[in-house]
Design a protein around this motif. Structure first.
Motif, short mmCIF file in Angstrom:
data_model
loop_
_atom_site.label_atom_id
_atom_site.label_comp_id
_atom_site.label_asym_id
_atom_site.label_seq_id
_atom_site.Cartn_x
_atom_site.Cartn_y
_atom_site.Cartn_z
N ALA A 132 -5.17 7.91 -3.55
CA ALA A 132 -4.79 7.67 -2.16
C ALA A 132 -5.99 7.26 -1.32
N PRO B 166 -2.22 6.51 3.35
CA PRO B 166 -2.10 7.14 2.02
C PRO B 166 -2.76 8.51 1.90
N ILE C 224 1.31 4.79 -4.00
CA ILE C 224 0.03 5.44 -4.25
C ILE C 224 -0.25 5.54 -5.74
N SER D 155 0.81 -1.22 0.00
CA SER D 155 0.00 0.00 0.00
C SER D 155 0.84 1.27 0.00
#
Length: 289
Positions: free
Chosen positions: A254, A181, A115, A112
């Motif tokens: 994000a 994010p 982005i 993760s």
């Protein structure tokens, strides 16, 4: 500067490379544990090189920030803005968008981190922004010192100060799992919005408040128009970056990654609850029998 350290997933790319190349080494005479140890060592060496480079960059940026702050060329509002932004990001990370890395595990968290995965054109766009936004203004400021042009130095220094703070913040939080994010994506967004207003002041200084002497030689004319063109170029690039990339593409991506991770956490919690209920029911059945 456009979220470069946040948009490119160096750690996830490295992990992807080591995992996908492992099956191709089956023909090697080494045993599989030896191959794993060899890849682990290579990954650690590569990661150490990347982190070492980031440490050098961060130290240079800290030096820039200290020099700019002590020079008196940066307004007090711009000096306080990074402190306000940092406090605001920490508050968002704690209360509004907490990270899900603890429940997802190391592998999911590493995946993760990336982005936005950019193409070659995107990388060229990033290099162009680095040149226009960092290298050329730095050359302009240093040239202003050499030429004794205090007006040029004072006009471009606030932009360089905020950009140095932005890059330092991006490099630091990209390696911390505390920041989700959306919080990481807000770093270039918040700094770019502020820097656009600073660049407008820069344009006002070089286009309105500064005039070319009547008897200027060719070098003064080139320097004069270089400063004007650089200010306009920064305004054009970062305006396009804000309204065509950060807001419509980078920030939604994000949030998409964040809510996907949140849904995964919720599904895992539901599975854990169901498995716990089934185990409890089985134990009760065994006791009753």
């Amino acid at each position: 500067m456009s979220g470069v350290s946040l948009a490119t997933g160096h750690r996830s790319d490295l992990a992807h490379t080591t995992t996908t190349t492992a099956p191709d080494m089956k023909s090697d005479q080494k045993s599989w544990p030896d191959q794993q140890r060899h890849q682990s060592a290579a990954a650690q060496a590569a990661g150490g090189g990347v982190m070492g480079s980031l440490r050098i960059i961060e130290l240079q940026l800290v030096a820039f920030i200290m020099v700019f702050s002590a020079s008196g060329l940066v307004p007090l509002l711009d000096i306080l803005y990074p402190a306000f932004t940092t406090a605001y990001l920490i508050g968002l990370a704690q209360f509004a968008f907490p990270s899900h890395h603890k429940r997802l595990g190391a592998d999911s968290n590493a995946a993760s981190q990336e982005i936005f995965h950019g193409s070659r054109m995107f990388r060229f766009y990033v290099i162009l922004g680095t040149t226009v936004g960092l290298f050329l203004p730095l050359a302009y400021v240093l040239g202003g010192f050499a030429r004794g042009d205090e007006h040029a130095v004072r006009s471009a220094t606030p932009h360089l100060f905020l950009l140095s703070c932005q890059i330092l913040t991006e490099n630091v939080i990209s390696g911390l799992s505390l920041f989700s994010p959306p919080v990481r994506a807000l770093v270039p967004l918040l700094y770019t919005v502020r820097r656009i207003f600073v660049i407008i002041d820069w344009i006002n200084d070089v286009w309105i408040n500064k005039a070319l002497p009547a008897n200027a030689d060719i070098r003064d004319v080139i320097w004069f128009w270089f400063g004007r063109g650089l200010a306009v170029g920064n305004f054009a690039y970062f305006s396009i970056n804000l309204f065509c990339f950060l807001i419509p593409r980078f920030l939604p991506r994000a949030f998409e990654r964040y809510f996907m991770a949140r849904d995964e956490v919720h599904s895992k919690m539901e599975e854990d609850k169901r498995s716990a209920a089934m185990n409890k029911a089985e134990k009760q059945d065994k006791k009753s029998n």
